[in-house]
Write a protein that holds these residues in place. Structure first.
Motif, PDB file in Angstrom:
ATOM      1  N   ASP A 200      28.200  39.688  31.894  1.00 36.34           N
ATOM      2  CA  ASP A 200      29.333  39.459  30.981  1.00 36.34           C
ATOM      3  C   ASP A 200      30.219  38.314  31.500  1.00 36.34           C
ATOM      4  O   ASP A 200      30.833  38.437  32.566  1.00 36.34           O
ATOM      5  N   PRO A 201      30.321  37.208  30.762  1.00 36.19           N
ATOM      6  CA  PRO A 201      31.175  36.110  31.241  1.00 36.19           C
ATOM      7  C   PRO A 201      32.656  36.471  31.218  1.00 36.19           C
ATOM      8  O   PRO A 201      33.472  35.763  31.812  1.00 36.19           O
ATOM      9  N   GLY A 202      32.986  37.576  30.533  1.00 39.31           N
ATOM     10  CA  GLY A 202      34.379  38.034  30.521  1.00 39.31           C
ATOM     11  C   GLY A 202      34.703  38.961  31.681  1.00 39.31           C
ATOM     12  O   GLY A 202      35.763  39.592  31.701  1.00 39.31           O
ATOM     13  N   ASP A 203      33.804  39.084  32.650  1.00 39.42           N
ATOM     14  CA  ASP A 203      34.021  39.914  33.842  1.00 39.42           C
ATOM     15  C   ASP A 203      35.418  39.626  34.415  1.00 39.42           C
ATOM     16  O   ASP A 203      35.734  38.471  34.741  1.00 39.42           O
ATOM     17  N   PRO A 204      36.270  40.668  34.551  1.00 36.67           N
ATOM     18  CA  PRO A 204      37.655  40.415  34.969  1.00 36.67           C
ATOM     19  C   PRO A 204      37.811  39.811  36.364  1.00 36.67           C
ATOM     20  O   PRO A 204      38.861  39.253  36.674  1.00 36.67           O
ATOM     21  N   ILE A 205      36.756  39.876  37.194  1.00 41.06           N
ATOM     22  CA  ILE A 205      36.893  39.272  38.531  1.00 41.06           C
ATOM     23  C   ILE A 205      36.894  37.740  38.449  1.00 41.06           C
ATOM     24  O   ILE A 205      37.401  37.051  39.336  1.00 41.06           O
TER      25      ILE A 205
END
Lengths: 398, 183
Positions: A200-205
């Motif tokens: 997921d490119p939206g990974d919060p890290i």
């Protein structure tokens, strides 16, 4: 035709370049920082004690005063862009207890052949540490608060970049795999790339990354990035690079799904253990970004990293024919491979590689900015091969 | 070609000074001395190369002046007269060489840099025109020129070993335009 002193860039010129070439925010920050520091001193050899002091300061802050000891500090070679120091850390490792851990400090020189970000590298490895084999990463000093320059502390990973009986060239090119290793490593090589691209490119890290909009924004950011680097660093002009920039801008591919891309995914950039043919660590994440999966596919299938079968067939990274590689990739990801977009990224990859090797390589060596200017200078020669490949690829597309 | 002697020498001196010399075993005096000598020799080359042409031209000019003084002072002995005749011939050829040696190689490189930059400006400006055919013509012209130049660049760099098929690249000696005949 403007003549500029690129060794001492003016604030007005830096500002004008930032306006002229819109790019990802963090990349803009890194390039601006590079230009603002360019007029400063070159790289002078640092004693190991300075780095040990910096590591200890970083650890005192990160370990909240817990007891630790750094020992056995020594220089490591490898890579064209960063300084590396191996050391042993005696500490209470969370979840393990008292341990003597072998670690590597990876630190930038005064100005690197490629301006990348230790924070982005750190975040990417953290994002993938439970999904694909990566070297363990522990601490990050993204702005050189504790160390002389921005740095990262890694753990060691088991394995080697090449079989015991294979030679290799600079930066891990020219490695030969046996037929058995090709099959066993090839499957994992494709599967890990698929995992990276499906993450997921939206990974919060991943706070140091911008996610491009579907459409042409991602490709345009890329062309702007390397056009800007060429403006900032290049010495002798290369009109062909301007032709390439025009061509890339006229033919921007449309991004369907943003993916995390590694940007240097190839043989020589992963470790494996030969006895069980297992990939143990995917290395060199420093150019990783969120963009178009075709950029990785174009890079990985480049002739520069290919091998040749006994019957003369080109093998992707010395492992499998290109058609098989794409078929396996499509099956593993569920994504399609668009040959036209792959071709665009092959031209783009040679465009940025030539800009970096000839332009940035020249600038940093001229100003004595790295710990291995002689290697950076030597590598400039590859830029001319990349330029000619790019020229042929543009011709093929007309 | 950006990979020139100036930057090669500079990076070699830095590598030898910063990395190699401190690592040489101090007990091995011969190795220490020769490393220092190599650094010194490279530093001398870095100083010499940019002014070598000017230095040689200056010497030729003064040698011609010396020859003129010698030629003005004749003697009848056959051996000496023959030597003077030889000197007169080489003086004539040397004068012609001096007349032709008016462009410093650095000026040649500067002209290349300026033409490359001006050509790049044309390529960068052409998409702003309203004539797609002109864009095509400009880019094709530059691509053709780049094809020839890159062949020479790659040939000059063949000893580095980057070429996938080195036999497909002709030697640099066969690719360069011959120089005008010497006087």
């Amino acid at each position: 035709m403007e003549i500029r002193n690129k060794d001492f860039p003016s604030p007005e010129w830096i500002r004008s370049l930032r306006q002229r070439y819109p790019i990802e925010r963090r990349v803009d920050y890194l390039l601006t920082r590079k230009m603002e520091r360019r007029g400063g001193p070159g790289y002078s050899p640092l004693p190991l004690t300075t780095l040990v002091d910096g590591v200890e300061a970083l650890l005192e802050n990160s370990l909240n005063g817990a007891r630790f000891a750094v020992s056995e500090a020594r220089w490591l070679s490898g890579g064209a862009s960063k300084l590396q120091m191996a050391f042993t850390l005696d500490w209470d490792r969370p979840g393990v207890g008292r341990e003597q851990t072998s670690l590597v400090l990876r630190m930038e020189p005064a100005e690197s052949i490629v301006s990348t970000d230790r924070l982005r590298e750190f975040q990417l490895i953290k994002a993938f540490e439970k999904e694909v084999p990566v070297p363990p990463v522990f601490w990050c000093d993204p702005d050189g608060e504790y160390l002389p320059y921005p740095a990262l502390i890694y753990g060691f990973a088991e394995g080697s970049t090449k079989p015991k009986d294979s030679g290799s060239g600079v930066s891990g090119t020219g490695i030969r795999l046996s037929p058995d290793l090709r099959v066993k490593l090839g499957r994992q090589f494709v599967d890990h790339l698929a995992t990276i691209h499906r993450h997921d490119p939206g990974d919060p890290i991943l706070t140091a990354f911008d996610v491009p909009e579907p459409g042409t924004q991602s490709a345009l950011w890329g062309v702007n990035w390397w056009d800007r680097v060429w403006e900032e660093d290049g010495g002798e002009e290369i009109p062909l690079l301007r032709v390439a920039s025009n061509w890339l801008r006229r033919n921007l591919p449309t991004l369907d799904t943003p993916s995390i891309i590694h940007s240097d995914y190839r043989l020589g950039n992963f470790l494996f253990t030969e006895e069980n043919a297992k990939i143990t660590a995917i290395l060199d994440w420093e150019l990783g970004q969120i963009g178009d999966r075709h950029q990785d596919l174009a890079w990985t299938t480049s002739r520069t990293f290919s091998g040749v079968d006994d019957d003369g067939t080109f093998l992707v990274c010395g492992m499998m024919p290109e058609r098989q590689f794409f078929d396996m990739y499509e099956e593993a990801t569920g994504y399609t491979v668009n040959p036209k977009t792959v071709h665009w990224y092959k031209i783009y990859n040679n465009f940025w590689l030539a800009s970096l090797l000839i332009g940035t390589g020249y600038r940093v060596a001229r100003n004595g900015k790295t710990h291995q200017d002689v290697l950076v200078t030597w590598l400039m020669g590859v830029g001319y091969v990349a330029l000619d490949q790019m020229r042929t690829q543009i011709e093929e597309s007309v | 070609m950006e990979l020139r002697a100036e930057i090669q020498i500079k990076s070699m001196i830095k590598a030898l000074t910063d990395v190699v010399l401190p690592a040489v075993d101090p007990v091995n005096q011969l190795a220490v001395e020769q490393t220092r000598l190599v650094i010194g020799m490279l530093s001398l080359m870095a100083k010499q190369l940019p002014i070598q042409f000017q230095f040689d031209r200056d010497e030729l000019n003064r040698l011609l002046g010396c020859a003129e003084a010698l030629l003005a002072d004749r003697a009848a002995e056959p051996g000496y007269a023959n030597a003077l005749q030889q000197l007169a011939t080489t003086h004539q050829a040397g004068t012609r060489v001096l007349e032709l040696s008016v462009i410093d190689p650095a000026t040649l490189v500067q002209a290349i840099h300026r033409l490359r930059a001006a050509t790049s400006d044309v390529v960068a400006a052409v998409p702003g025109t309203s004539d797609p055919a002109l864009v095509g013509r400009v880019e094709r012209t530059v691509m053709e020129a780049a094809k020839e130049q890159l062949l020479r660049d790659r040939s000059l760099l063949l000893p580095q070993g980057w070429e996938l098929d080195p036999n497909a690249v002709p030697s640099i000696e066969t690719l360069l335009a011959p120089l005008p005949e010497s006087p």
